[in-house]
Enzyme design. Structure first.
Site, short mmCIF file in Angstrom:
data_model
loop_
_atom_site.label_atom_id
_atom_site.label_comp_id
_atom_site.label_asym_id
_atom_site.label_seq_id
_atom_site.Cartn_x
_atom_site.Cartn_y
_atom_site.Cartn_z
N LYS A 9 22.65 72.68 53.50
CA LYS A 9 22.28 71.28 53.70
C LYS A 9 20.77 71.15 53.85
O LYS A 9 20.16 71.86 54.63
CB LYS A 9 22.97 70.75 54.96
CG LYS A 9 22.62 69.33 55.34
CD LYS A 9 23.37 68.96 56.61
CE LYS A 9 23.11 67.55 57.04
NZ LYS A 9 23.82 67.22 58.29
N SER A 25 20.85 65.20 36.87
CA SER A 25 20.67 66.23 37.88
C SER A 25 19.70 65.79 38.97
O SER A 25 19.19 64.68 38.97
CB SER A 25 20.18 67.54 37.29
OG SER A 25 18.85 67.37 36.83
N THR A 57 26.05 66.00 41.56
CA THR A 57 25.25 66.41 40.41
C THR A 57 24.99 67.90 40.54
O THR A 57 25.66 68.59 41.30
CB THR A 57 23.95 65.57 40.31
OG1 THR A 57 23.31 65.83 39.07
CG2 THR A 57 23.01 65.81 41.47
N TYR A 58 24.01 68.40 39.81
CA TYR A 58 23.66 69.82 39.88
C TYR A 58 22.15 69.94 40.05
O TYR A 58 21.39 69.02 39.77
CB TYR A 58 24.13 70.57 38.63
CG TYR A 58 23.50 70.07 37.36
CD1 TYR A 58 22.35 70.65 36.85
CD2 TYR A 58 24.05 68.99 36.67
CE1 TYR A 58 21.76 70.17 35.69
CE2 TYR A 58 23.48 68.52 35.51
CZ TYR A 58 22.33 69.11 35.02
OH TYR A 58 21.75 68.63 33.89
N GLY A 73 18.28 60.87 35.40
CA GLY A 73 19.36 60.21 34.68
C GLY A 73 19.84 58.97 35.41
O GLY A 73 19.07 58.26 36.06
N ALA A 74 21.14 58.71 35.31
CA ALA A 74 21.73 57.49 35.87
C ALA A 74 21.46 57.35 37.37
O ALA A 74 21.33 56.24 37.89
CB ALA A 74 23.22 57.46 35.61
N ALA A 75 21.35 58.47 38.08
CA ALA A 75 21.10 58.43 39.53
C ALA A 75 19.78 57.75 39.86
O ALA A 75 19.59 57.25 40.97
CB ALA A 75 21.14 59.83 40.12
#
Length: 115
Positions: A9, A25, A57-58, A73-75
């Site tokens: 975390k 990502s 995501t990665y 990207g979309a995030a």
């Protein structure tokens, strides 16, 4: 029986960039990755403390020492520079092993640096 438990975390890091025109990502400073025991390509959840968004995501490795946390990207529509996020990964392990397992939890400073 196998269960999923928290493995790693990064607690309350600051988003430094959001890049809509990327495949996808989250890019994370390699120093932060090492401290949190993350590896490139690892699946993570990113939780946005500012607006409640949660994505999976990665990881893509970011420049060491840069402090970068970039949602790609979309995030990039859900996470903006300045947002405070928590990044989590999980591990699948035997129930008895999980009872003894201790996750790696990192509390970076406000500049996404390790104290």
């Amino acid at each position: 029986m196998m269960i999923q438990v928290i493995k790693s975390k990064l607690h309350r890091v600051t988003v430094t960039d959001a890049n809509l025109n990327y495949i996808g990502s989250v890019t994370i400073d390699e120093d932060l990755m090492d401290a949190a025991n993350f590896i490139e390509g690892e699946k993570v959840q990113v939780l946005n403390n500012n607006n409640g968004e949660r994505i999976e995501t990665y990881i893509i490795k970011g420049a060491r020492g840069s402090g970068i946390i970039c949602l790609n990207g979309a995030a990039a529509r859900k996470f903006l520079p300045g947002d405070i996020v928590i990044i989590l990964s999980y591990a699948l392990m035997d129930f008895e092993e999980a009872k003894q397992f201790k996750p790696t939890i990192v509390f970076p400073d406000t500049g996404n640096k390790i104290e």
